[in-house]
Design an enzyme around this catalytic site. Structure first.
Site, PDB file in Angstrom:
ATOM      1  N   CYS A  27      19.342  86.668  15.342  1.00  0.00           N
ATOM      2  CA  CYS A  27      19.369  86.094  16.690  1.00  0.00           C
ATOM      3  C   CYS A  27      17.983  86.215  17.319  1.00  0.00           C
ATOM      4  CB  CYS A  27      20.410  86.794  17.563  1.00  0.00           C
ATOM      5  SG  CYS A  27      20.063  88.530  17.840  1.00  0.00           S
ATOM      6  N   CYS A  79      16.367  89.607  17.538  1.00  0.00           N
ATOM      7  CA  CYS A  79      15.773  90.064  16.272  1.00  0.00           C
ATOM      8  C   CYS A  79      14.332  89.583  16.149  1.00  0.00           C
ATOM      9  CB  CYS A  79      16.590  89.554  15.086  1.00  0.00           C
ATOM     10  SG  CYS A  79      18.285  90.131  15.018  1.00  0.00           S
ATOM     11  N   ASP A 114      -7.797  53.753  19.838  1.00  0.00           N
ATOM     12  CA  ASP A 114      -9.113  53.301  19.388  1.00  0.00           C
ATOM     13  C   ASP A 114      -8.918  51.917  18.783  1.00  0.00           C
ATOM     14  OD1 ASP A 114     -11.832  53.380  18.360  1.00  0.00           O
ATOM     15  OD2 ASP A 114     -10.879  53.708  16.411  1.00  0.00           O
TER      16      ASP A 114
END
Length: 810
Positions: free
Chosen positions: A33, A36, A507
């Site tokens: 989780c 952790c 560009d």
């Protein structure tokens, strides 16, 4: 991580940068989780020499930037282990011709580098046992280090490979552990429920049922459920709480209460069936979730499988098979029909048709001849090639794509930090709610077994994992899917910024156009093209190449010249063997030679210039014989892309260093209204900043060196695959297949990923908001027993994962 922790980490980074830095990747074992991942991150930041640490729950990876002069690699492993987790590592046994005790210091020095955790010695069979991180170093590289230190390596016990599939083996190891625990839990839990049915039909007395269920539930609680108990102990030791904490507290409270009922210390009914069923359901859910998460990164593994592990190298007059990591630049590699190309290189001999769909997306095989570039991971459909290696192993384009994709998968979106902080508090809130539920029911005069049942249900039904997985699992799948489409995302944060971008700046040359000049019109007699090609044959200028290529396409061969001269800013002058002088260039060259310019040629040239073409004159012996109009082609997909961007509500702007006339010509063809021409690189940066103030977030698409600064200045920099290396480095995203329509794929995928994350977060929050009150018993007439709460919790994580996997079809 608290704000204070974040500040400390930032100060630490500021103080430590200065020496050589390097990013290392650790595959973390045991995280379930968000809490952790925060615990592991904090543990890694505590190691001297660590500058930054970023831990991803979805990929189970930690990206750690370290100061090479200060870091002790083994300390990283120890820090993670002290926090109660582990690091995936592999062991290789390298056999030497001889090994004496006196050799040990030299071997330790040779292997004292990033990637090596431990080194052991077996003097009896002359071998060195090395524990290493396959994400930072390979077994072949370890053997090479020993060879360079003067040791003769006889054999390496592990097959040499470029390890790009560690996550699969890590997950499979976890799956085996879950299955071992399920083998015990499933039959025992089923047996308890069968006995419960027999008890309800009075075939088994309740006291006997309680005793037998205690006997059967105990192995489930303390063997099958040990991974949750161990995780809870680890979390408490680190002053945190996670999903393991909730499962362990919920099941142990039901189990301990049932024992007290069994020995007649408390009144009520036992919950051995509930504690065993909760553990079994959650283990089944975890197994399905882990398998689903394995599919989340399957796109990257599929790319990795394209890379052959072995190459056939020409050594002297023989062909020798070698690991791709042992092939050196310059080595000649043989590829036969039907084989995958193992290295990046240039065709040195032979010819053949190569399927480059894995790189270009084009499924029609391309004819490759000597001088052509070929890439690792493509397939030789027909023919025979000898390739001179330019890049091997982990340095091939394919390996770099995989590396960048893995880094992006482990990166975090800004929203994830907020979710992680919430998840860290969430578990403690749930524990508090569980205790409050117990006390409230007891104060209301409910039987103690009912109060314990509701408390256990609250603890078990809450799912911080669904919250923690909501964002990273979608990022992992989305980035992997992008890589399959030939889009390399270097930072997942770019996905979120791109969704919010209101303008895309392009560009012109090489981005909206093909970037390859070609001859569009010829003024003068039929010999003009041949004369121009003859004069330009030795020139390297792009316009010269366009003239020569056009002549070759029409079967016109340039003649030999006796002399050649290039005049900067004007053109070229060549002399034939008969003394004739041919010059090709602009008006300045014509004036400088005082050449006669016929009126009709001058008028047509003027008209062509007004259309945006570059005009070069062909002069023979001081008389202009004709002119050529040269221009760049608009990319065939560009009009559709511009139209689609408008449909998506995104403004389009052109930024170019070209002149206003040429820029407006291309813009009109594409329907672009806002054009900024005659821009230097710094001018593009200034325009980017102006556009940001006018529209909001901005994305920039470019390909040249002069676009690098603008790509960096934009909120999202997108580099074309044909662009320069510096441009690709500056971009957040690389369109590897060099097609503008990949931009639409990128925007569409970004929106789907963000929508997927939003759905996951809303679902995870609503799940907890709705089911926790139900589990607490506050909804009249609805009771959620702990075993069904455990099943609901398991299904919530699976649902989030399965929803994220839908992105594989995006």
């Amino acid at each position: 991580m608290s704000d204070a922790d974040t500040s400390i980490a930032n100060v630490r980074v500021g103080l430590r940068f200065g020496g050589r830095t390097r990013e290392v990747t650790l595959k973390i074992i045991g995280m379930h989780c968000a809490t952790c991942s925060l615990t592991v991150q904090k543990a890694l930041l505590s190691v001297p020499g660590v500058l930054t640490a970023n831990v991803s729950l979805a990929s189970d990876e930690a990206k750690v930037v370290v100061d090479e002069a200060r870091i002790n690699y083994r300390a990283l492993l120890k820090a993670v282990q002290r926090a109660g987790y582990d690091v995936y590592r592999e062991e290789v046994k390298v056999y030497l011709r001889s090994l004496n005790p006196d050799d040990e210091p030299a071997i330790m020095r040779a292997l004292s580098r990033i990637g090596v955790f431990n080194v052991g010695f077996d003097l009896t069979n002359h071998s060195v046992i090395i524990e290493y991180n396959p994400l930072d170093i390979t077994s072949d590289e370890l053997a090479t280090m020993l060879r360079r230190s003067g040791f003769t390596v006889i054999n390496v016990s592990k097959a040499s490979e470029i390890d790009l599939d560690v996550d699969r083996r890590t997950v499979e190891s976890d799956l085996r552990d879950i299955l071992r625990r399920l083998v015990v839990a499933v039959p025992l839990t089923i047996s308890i429920f069968i006995m419960m049915v027999l008890t309800m039909t009075s075939l088994i007395p309740i006291p006997l049922y309680n005793l037998l269920s205690f006997i059967l539930a105990t192995p489930v609680q303390f063997y099958s459920g040990w991974r949750f108990i161990k995780g809870a102990i680890r979390a408490f030791r680190n002053a945190t709480a996670n999903m393991d904490t909730l499962v362990a507290l919920g099941t142990l409270s039901a189990y301990v209460f049932s024992i007290l009922v069994l020995i007649n210390l408390l009144p009520g009914t036992t919950f051995f069936d509930s504690s065993a069923a909760v553990i079994t359901f959650i283990l089944i859910g975890r197994y399905l979730e882990v398998r689903a998460r394995l599919h989340a990164s399957s796109a990257i593994r599929e790319l990795a499988r394209l890379q052959p592990r072995v190459a056939r190298v020409i050594k002297g007059n023989a062909e020798v098979e070698a690991s791709v990591t042992e092939v050196e630049p310059g080595d000649l590699v043989v590829v036969r029909q039907g084989e995958a190309i193992p290295v990046d290189g240039i065709v040195d001999g032979g010819e053949g048709y190569v399927d480059e769909s894995s790189m270009s997306g084009e499924y029609m095989p391309v004819h490759r001849v000597p001088g052509d570039v070929v890439l690792a991971g493509t397939h030789l459909v027909r023919g025979y090639l000898v390739i001179r290696t330019t890049r091997n192993g982990r340095y091939t384009l394919l390996s770099q794509i995989i590396k960048l994709a893995r880094q992006a998968q482990a990166s975090r979106l800004p929203i994830q930090s907020l979710v992680d902080r919430g998840s860290a508090v969430f578990t403690w809130v749930v524990i508090s709610v569980g205790i409050l539920t117990l006390i409230t029911w007891l104060l209301l005069g409910a039987p103690i077994y009912l109060a314990v049942m509701h408390m256990a249900a609250v603890l078990v039904v809450a799912c911080p994992c669904a919250l923690g997985l909501a964002t990273p699992i979608s990022v992992v799948v989305g980035v992997g899917r992008a890589a399959q489409k030939g889009i390399v995302i270097k930072d997942a944060d770019a996905l979120e910024r791109l969704v919010r971008a209101r303008v895309v700046a392009f560009d012109k040359t090489g981005t909206l156009t093909m970037g390859r000049p070609r001859v569009f019109s010829i003024v003068g007699d039929e010999n003009v093209l041949a004369l121009a090609a003859t004069a330009e044959a030795r020139s390297e200028h792009p316009l010269a190449k366009a003239i020569v290529e056009n002549a070759m396409e029409k079967g016109v061969m340039p003649s030999d010249v006796s002399s050649f001269d290039s005049i900067q800013g004007m053109g070229v002058i060549s002399q034939l063997s008969d003394g004739s002088v041919i010059a090709v260039g602009n008006e300045r060259l014509v004036k400088g030679m005082e050449a006669e310019l016929p009126k009709y040629i001058e008028d047509e040239a003027q008209g062509l210039r007004s259309l945006g073409y570059t005009v070069v004159y062909v002069v023979v012996n001081n008389t202009v014989r004709g002119a050529l109009a040269i221009g760049d082609m608009v990319r065939p997909e560009a009009p559709k892309v511009i139209s689609e961007l408008r449909r998506l509500g995104i403004n389009v702007v052109m930024l170019t260093g070209d002149n206003e006339v040429n820029a407006r010509l291309i813009a009109r063809k594409l329907g672009i209204e806002e054009v900024h021409a005659n821009l230097l690189p710094d001018d593009k940066v200034n325009i980017i900043n102006e556009l940001r103030g006018k529209y909001g977030l901005i994305a920039m698409v470019g390909d040249g060196v002069n676009d690098a600064a603008a790509l960096n200045a934009a909120d999202v920099g997108i580099a074309m695959g044909s662009g320069s290396d510096i441009t690709k480095e500056a971009g957040d995203v690389v369109l590897l297949r060099n097609r503008l329509d990949q931009l639409i794929d990128l925007i569409t995928l970004s929106r789907r990923v963000l929508n997927n994350i939003k759905f996951n977060l809303i679902y995870a929050f609503l799940y907890n908001i709705v089911l926790i009150p139900i589990a607490a018993g506050v909804v009249p007439g609805v009771t959620l027993r702990p075993e069904w709460a455990g099943l609901a919790m398991a299904m919530s994580s699976i649902s989030v994962t399965l929803n994220a996997l839908r992105l594989r079809r995006a």
